[in-house]
Design a protein around this motif. Structure first.
Motif, PDB file in Angstrom:
ATOM      1  N   ASP A  95       0.852  -1.246  -0.066  1.00 13.65           N
ATOM      2  CA  ASP A  95      -0.085   0.103   0.009  1.00 13.65           C
ATOM      3  C   ASP A  95       0.860   1.206  -0.099  1.00 13.65           C
ATOM      4  N   ASP A  97      -0.139   4.541   0.863  1.00  6.46           N
ATOM      5  CA  ASP A  97      -0.956   5.322   1.704  1.00  6.46           C
ATOM      6  C   ASP A  97      -0.546   5.398   2.921  1.00  6.46           C
ATOM      7  N   THR A  98      -0.499   6.511   3.556  1.00  3.20           N
ATOM      8  CA  THR A  98      -0.426   6.557   5.004  1.00  3.20           C
ATOM      9  C   THR A  98      -1.720   6.753   5.525  1.00  3.20           C
ATOM     10  N   ASP A 260      -2.281  12.440  -3.584  1.00  5.36           N
ATOM     11  CA  ASP A 260      -2.262  12.515  -2.328  1.00  5.36           C
ATOM     12  C   ASP A 260      -1.660  13.215  -1.324  1.00  5.36           C
TER      13      ASP A 260
END
Length: 451
Positions: A95, A97-98, A260
């Motif tokens: 993944d 994302d954070t 993002d």
């Protein structure tokens, strides 16, 4: 059916105040796989003909199989915990994302102290702490950053993504692997949710229909003509697209736009606001800017749980042959009630990823190139929005980089028939396309329209 029920975990243990220690103790007990063993030890009325059962099947599931989970968000969190409790002991997760504070209402492997950390790393650590003996290997980054050799090591790939482009990429990659070497056929289990709706499907690359075969079932992306964006914007969305498609690469050169990154969204917002003021357009906001450049899909925890359970059931069936796997598409609708429907989605012969037939694009003989490009963006079977067109003489029209855009922009106003002969081939690429598409032109207008 949840993984806790599948493995016989008593509700009292799962819901008590000291759940962590009691559950860990219970799962380390020899009864951990009692319920699963009943499925794997003997044949049943729906057992797949390939099923062998017994210790060999259990050993493969728990010590030899290697499974990759793509995505550690709302769907991925559910998939990870279900796989771990089902018996998969070598799990890998990717993944990019954070963790954001807004994730906590449905991504239950995360806590407030985890905000800002990598989803993959936190999810892996959480599952390993709660399920003794399970190894979860995390990767923080994009799936496109890994070579094909990385994906060759896995037996099954489970995708819990919220991105259409990422799904198209992993699907094309696995199809390419199977086309080059049939022994590298990796089953892809794809799950997706949107509000109260969802789907789970089993894709056997080169054998069943692939993800690209069903791309026309999706709502097409909103596309704005390049000329309108560049010259005569009328909507706030036009200004935002101008900032992201034309101005960003012009100012930042080779720096990739990260949708993002709040700083990148802020820059786009400021640029779009200035352009909107120039053309007296109202309505450009920070939220709209983010919404235009990033497809945000609503998610509901209950839908995630249902689809994740379906995906993990399919993974278990494929890994052990304890039951026939899905053939090949299950859709779920929970708006008014609980409704599911299963059907076989057939392969599309002209699929640009797995099909063998070439694509033909019909066009009016007196269409301009701009109108032809608009027709391509409206095609359900392509789902593109910013295409680049090339032909035998080079670039026909490219929206980027800026220097090529300026060089090919005059072609937009030219007649397509002056640029391309009948059945002449063109190559189409697009950020959303996982592969380049070869098109042949077929003119359908015989006479010039009346003036």
């Amino acid at each position: 059916m949840t993984a806790a029920v599948l493995n016989g975990v008593p509700n009292g243990i799962a819901s008590s105040s000291s759940s962590s220690s009691k559950l860990a103790s219970y799962l380390s007990d020899e009864t951990r796989f009692a319920s699963i063993d009943k499925i794997l030890d003997r044949k049943g009325p729906w057992t797949d003909e390939r099923f062998e059962g017994g210790q060999g099947t259990k050993d493969f599931l728990r010590t030899q199989s290697k499974i990759l989970v793509i995505g550690a968000g709302g769907l991925g969190c559910e998939i990870l915990q279900n796989l771990a409790l089902t018996g998969f002991n070598d799990i890998h997760v990717i993944d990019m994302d954070t963790i954001d504070i807004s994730n906590l209402n449905r991504q239950f492997l995360f806590r407030e102290v985890d905000v800002g950390k990598s989803k993959a790393l936190v999810a892996a650590e959480f599952v390993m702490n709660r399920v003794p003996g399970v190894k979860v290997t995390p990767y923080h980054g994009k799936i496109q950053d890994h070579p094909i050799s990385f994906y060759e090591q896995f037996n099954i790939v489970v995708a819990g993504l919220d991105s259409i482009s990422a799904r198209r990429w992993i699907n094309a990659t696995l199809v390419q692997m199977a086309q080059e070497d049939e022994e590298q056929l990796k089953p892809l289990i794809d799950g997706g949710t949107e509000g109260f709706k969802g789907q789970a499907r089993v894709i056997l690359p080169t054998v069943t229909s692939c993800y690209e075969c069903s791309i026309d079932m999706l709502t097409p992306p909103t596309a704005f003509p390049i000329c309108t964006i560049a010259n005569t914007p009328r909507l706030p969305e036009h200004c935002i697209e101008w900032a992201s498609v034309l101005e960003w690469p012009k100012v930042h050169k080779d720096k990739k736009l990260d949708t993002d990154d709040p700083d990148h969204i802020e820059w786009l917002y400021q640029q779009a606001s200035a352009r909107a003021a120039q053309f007296k357009i109202e309505g450009v906001t920070w939220a709209l800017t983010q919404g235009v450049v990033k497809n945000i899909i609503p998610a509901i925890a209950s839908t995630n749980a249902i689809i994740a359970a379906s995906c993990c059931n399919e993974a278990l069936k494929i890994a052990t042959a304890c039951a026939p796997y899905l053939n090949n598409y299950m859709m779920y609708v929970g708006n008014d009630s609980v409704y599911t429907y299963t059907f076989e989605h057939e392969k599309r012969p002209e699929c640009p990823v797995c099909g063998g037939e070439s694509l033909t694009a019909e066009a009016g003989r007196y269409w301009t190139l701009e109108r032809f490009i608009e027709s391509l963006t409206n095609r359900q079977d392509l789902q593109i929005s910013k295409p680049s067109l090339s032909y035998s003489k080079g670039a026909l029209f490219w929206p980027s980089p800026p220097d090529v855009f300026e060089a090919t922009k005059p072609n937009l106003d030219k007649l397509l028939s002056d640029l391309l002969d009948e059945e002449e081939g063109i190559v189409v690429t697009d950020p959303a396309l996982p592969v380049s598409v070869n098109l042949s032109i077929k003119y359908v207008d015989a006479e010039e329209p009346a003036q």
